[in-house]
Every structure is written in C-alpha cells, then in structure tokens.
Design an enzyme around this catalytic site. Structure first.
Site, mmCIF file in Angstrom:
data_model
loop_
_atom_site.group_PDB
_atom_site.id
_atom_site.type_symbol
_atom_site.label_atom_id
_atom_site.label_comp_id
_atom_site.label_asym_id
_atom_site.label_seq_id
_atom_site.Cartn_x
_atom_site.Cartn_y
_atom_site.Cartn_z
ATOM 1 C CG ASP A 1 -1.506 1.403 1.598
ATOM 2 O OD1 ASP A 1 -1.549 2.118 0.760
ATOM 3 O OD2 ASP A 1 -2.380 1.342 2.504
ATOM 4 C CB CYS B 1 -8.676 5.372 8.628
ATOM 5 S SG CYS B 1 -9.947 6.624 8.399
#
Lengths: 146, 422
Positions: free
Chosen positions: B216, B380
């Site tokens: 990612d 998050c």
C-alpha cells in the site's frame, strides 16, 4: 484569536480538567454515548425520585467540550423535574446549534454559546445530553451524535 | 510572489535546498489563501494534498476542449481523449518503473486497489486454513478487505507487531510467514506514524515463503522514489489525490503474469471482448479491470500530477521533506508536555503527537483558528492508537511546499493550545 476564548471559556476548561460527579451510580438508569469518528465516550447515570432527578453522574473520556458538557449537565440537572430536564435539553440544543443569548434558566450552561460558531464541535457538546435522554429511558442502544 | 508566502519570513534554509520552495508554492493557488484571517498553513497532506496549477489546468482543459468517452468512439475527439488517457498510463508506468503499461490499472484510489486484489486474486487463491499477513500499522483500508476475505474463506488474518518506536519487528514478521501464507499486505509508509517500512526485505522474505505481496503505497508515492521492479512487489497501489492529483482516481500496479491469471473484479463495459447471453469473453489487460467509463478527467489530471512531481524530482522532494520533518519534529518535541507518537529511524511526511492532558480535537480546533490545518483523530488506524495507548493523536503531515516557517507556526500554535488550557 477572537472566538477561541468564546469556545474555551474558563468554566469549560475548568470542568474539562476537573470534571464534577465523575463516578458511576449504583442501581441507576444509564446509557452509553459514543462518537466513533472522534472517539468521545460517555456513560450517564441517573437516579430518579418520583419525577425528580435525585442524582446524576457520568464517566467517560473525550475532548474538553464533551467532558465539560457532561460535567456541567450533572450540576445543572440535579433536583430538576423530568419536565424541566426536557426543557433544558431543548434550550441547550438551541444554544449550541444556533447561538444567541442564553436564557437565564440555563445558568452556567450559557458558557456553551460559543460552540455554535464551531459546527464540527456541536456533536461534542450534545453527546452527553442525547445520552442523558437515552439514560432516562434506560435505552440499551449506544447513542451517537455523529 | 509574496501572496503565496504564507507565513512571514522567507529566506533561511529553505532557499539552500535543491529546489526553491517559494517558487514551488507559486504553483499551488490555494496556498495563497487565508483561513480565519490567517495565512493558511496546510499540514494535512497525508489526508489529501493540494493541487498545482498544472493539474487544475489539465482537468479544466480536458472538459473545455477534449471531452469524449474513451476506447469507444470512431470520432476524432474520442481518439484524442483516449490518447490523453493512455498517455497518463504510460506516465504512471515510468513513474513506478513498471515493465509494461498493461500492468497499470486505474482505480478509484488505493482502497479500491486493495479491494480489487483481495476480491480477485484473494478469492481465487486463499482457502480455508490459509493465512493473510498484514502489519500492526496498517490503515483500515489495508485491514478490512483482508478481514472480509478471511471471513468468507475461513482463512486467518495474522498481524506482525510493531515496537515502541513504531517500527515493524521484522523478526516477528518472519516468524509469522509460513507455507500457509498466501498474501502479505503491508504499507510502504504508515499514515499514522510516518514509519517507512523496509519493503524490499519484507518482499524477499514473503517470496521465500511462497506468498505474493501487496504494498500500500498511498503515503509513499508522494514522498519517496518508488521502483516496483527493484522492490519486486507483486502489487502496488496509491491514490491520485495524495500525490497532488485529483480525487477519485488511483493506481493499482500488478505483475502482468498475476493480473492475467486473475478473474475480473467488476463486470461491465470496456472490460469485455464479446458478450452473448451464453458466454462473455473478457478483454486483455489492463482493460479487463477497468469496467465502465473510468474517471477520464481524473486520470488525465493524475498524469499531469505525475509529470509535475517527476519534473521536480522525487530525490529532491524526499531530501527536502526529510530535512523539514526533522526540523518540525525538533521544534514540536522541544515543547514541554508534547509526546511524539512514531519515532521510527526512517520516517516520511508524518508528525503525530499528543499534548499532555489536552485532547487532540481541542488542539485541532485551536490550531485551526490560527490558520493551521492538521488532522486530529485515529487516522483510520485504530489498532495503532491502541498500540500506543492513546484514543487519538494530532497529526501534522508535510508536503514539499511546506516550509520551516510553517513548522515554526505549528510550534507556536501548540504553545497557544497549552496557554488556553493552562
């Protein structure tokens, strides 16, 4: 820096640092409030005597606005009738969403008048009040104002 | 020139950098604006970055002059928009050092890239008793897609721990790899801590165990040179809006051999070769994974952003930002009562901190009134917050248009926060 002092009035800073009635109550009606996005948590405990609030207390963790709001709520509601508590909820809600002059009946809660200038913080101020409403009903669902 | 200076001052170390930050700031129109009557100090770049004129113009130019659907029309305008769209694909391929433009899939963002791999590659290759390995510093978007996959397949999600600095414990990561590990998914740079992971090492270890690796890169692509062939990852994804491009567009890189073996992620137009009610044959790469009309203007804007960043040079950007982050870290951690969360030896872009006795949302509101935009919350990454025993942090995140003067403004802002709560 105009505005900041309106939001963080001395009474709010004081109650956020030294919350009053910060404890659980035995055998009380209670409800939990949680705003997952900001992480504020509050549990409100209420003991009634007839239709009067005999005792009210809270526990939780959160920002200064939500903590002070819960702390001042507990001071304001003690001894009030359910009808008066309902009226206070409405007046407080009006104050933090629309601002303006606080009615005298709100007492120290007038300190939250500045919140209306900070739309993202209204949910912090109202979380304990919505949680109180759920506590009076002994509602099992977790309350959120996000 | 002066309108984009933001905070007063100007000279100093910034001018001795390989590029002129004040010149760069002129390329970003929004940096000249004021917030609450104060010059904007934008330190929320890990959430989204601001856009240079080149990107805004590319999007505007597309809608003003070149708008048509792609891969469909026989008309001139469609040919032109298709050309611009495919040029952006080649720009991304070069930017990532990929072997082939067919390995570049345009998606909505890094989140969709991860979901695509989980749903397409994952559902085909992960079965009951298999394992997916992630790290304890992942964004929710690199946790939840794998949880969904594991729940569906009866597989197990394993989590490699991090230490008190916020660094992945590589030996523990190695112990969690086994012949059951099908997929390893790790971030290149942590959005909550700023930690740069040693991805090439992790990939080599995972490959030895027979797993494929998704990286990612949402927080890395804007800050560090990335070469997918050198790192040898199987999949790499990033979001356009975090690298100065438009929102709603992102990139998934995948090795061609893997992508070719994968079933489609979504069905629709453009991803097919022929459709009858009995049988559909799917299109070749990369179109097989781009069902429906894509975000054409977004892709073209992303191409412009990649061009802008490439011209500036990621080596220069990385060096400048590293110096700036070190400077800001020193300025902020010198304030009594401030604790920096995430002190990895290799960091990029992110300065997370907590102030004793003050909730990050209150800090965020007070900084905002001084024109300073930061993020307050769990970013998050709730497991990261739990690891460090805090409900939330304040996060200042930097881009190459930020200055030392802005870091100073942040430090002054924190002093103001403390003053209000004194």
């Amino acid at each position: 820096m105009s505005g900041l002092e309106d939001l963080y009035q001395q009474v709010i800073v004081d109650h956020s640092r030294r919350p009053r009635n910060f404890r659980p109550l035995q055998g009380s009606r209670q409800a939990e409030g949680y705003n997952p996005l900001c992480g504020d948590r509050v549990t409100i405990y209420v003991n009634l005597e007839g239709d009067k609030v005999k005792e009210v207390a809270f526990q939780g963790s959160g920002c200064a606005i939500s903590t002070a709001s819960a702390s001042l709520l507990t001071e304001a509601l003690k001894g009030k009738t359910l009808a008066e508590a309902g009226q206070m909820f409405e007046r407080f809600h009006e104050l933090v969403t629309h601002g303006g002059a606080a009615p005298a009946s709100l007492g120290k809660l007038a300190a939250f008048a500045g919140v209306s200038e900070y739309p993202t913080r209204v949910k912090c101020a109202t979380l304990p009040w919505h949680t109180l409403r759920a506590a009076l009903k002994n509602a099992p669902e977790v309350v959120s104002t996000e | 020139m002066s309108v984009n200076r933001g905070v007063a001052g100007g000279a100093g170390a910034a001018l001795t950098s390989p590029f002129n930050v004040w010149k760069i700031r002129e390329d970003f129109p929004i940096l000249g604006r004021k917030v609450h009557g104060k010059p904007l100090v934008y330190l929320d770049n890990a959430a989204t970055t601001q856009k240079p004129r080149a990107v805004i113009d590319a999007v505007s130019q597309f809608y003003s002059n070149d708008c048509a659907n792609i891969h469909r029309g026989v008309h001139w305008l469609s040919e032109r928009s298709t050309g611009l769209y495919e040029d952006a694909r080649v720009a991304v391929q070069r930017f990532l050092g990929a072997a082939d433009a067919r390995e570049i899939i345009f998606v909505r963002g890094a989140t969709e890239g991860i979901n695509l791999v989980a749903q397409s590659y994952g559902r085909r290759h992960v079965g009951a008793g298999d394992e997916v390995l992630i790290s304890a510093m992942e964004h929710h978007s690199n946790i939840v897609p794998w949880q969904l996959l594991c729940e569906e397949k009866g597989a197990r999600l394993r989590v490699a721990p991090i230490d008190d600095r916020g660094e992945l414990i590589v030996s523990e990561f190695g112990k969690l790899l086994s012949s059951r590990t099908r997929i390893v998914a790790v971030n290149h740079v942590s959005n909550a801590l700023g930690t740069v992971n040693p991805v090439a090492d992790l990939i080599a270890m995972a490959h030895s165990a027979g797993a494929v690796v998704l990286v990612d890169g949402a927080q890395a692509a804007p800050h560090l040179p990335v070469n997918v062939r050198e790192m040898d990852c199987d999949f790499y994804c990033f979001s356009g809006h975090k690298i100065y491009g438009p929102s709603g567009v992102g990139v998934l890189y995948g090795k061609a051999a893997l992508l070719e073996s994968m079933p489609p992620y979504q069905g629709g137009g453009d991803m097919i070769r022929s459709v009858t009610f009995e049988k559909t044959t799917f299109n070749d790469l990369p179109y097989r994974f781009e069902a429906g009309t894509p975000n054409i203007a977004g892709v073209i804007g992303l191409g412009a952003a990649i061009g802008y960043v490439s011209r500036t040079g990621l080596e220069h950007i990385a060096a400048y930002e590293r110096d700036l982050l070190d400077y800001a870290t020193q300025a902020v951690s010198a304030i009594p009562g401030v604790r920096v969360i995430g002190t990895a030896r290799e960091k990029a872009g992110v300065l997370s901190f907590v102030v004793d006795g003050i909730h990050p949302h209150d800090a965020g509101t007070i900084l905002d009134r001084q024109g300073i935009a930061i993020r307050a919350g769990h970013h998050c990454a709730q497991p990261v917050m739990e690891r460090f025993g805090v409900p939330a942090t304040s996060r200042a995140s930097f881009a190459f248009y930020n200055t030392r003067e802005e870091a100073d403004a942040l430090a002054r802002g924190i002093l103001k926060v403390k003053e209000i709560f004194a």
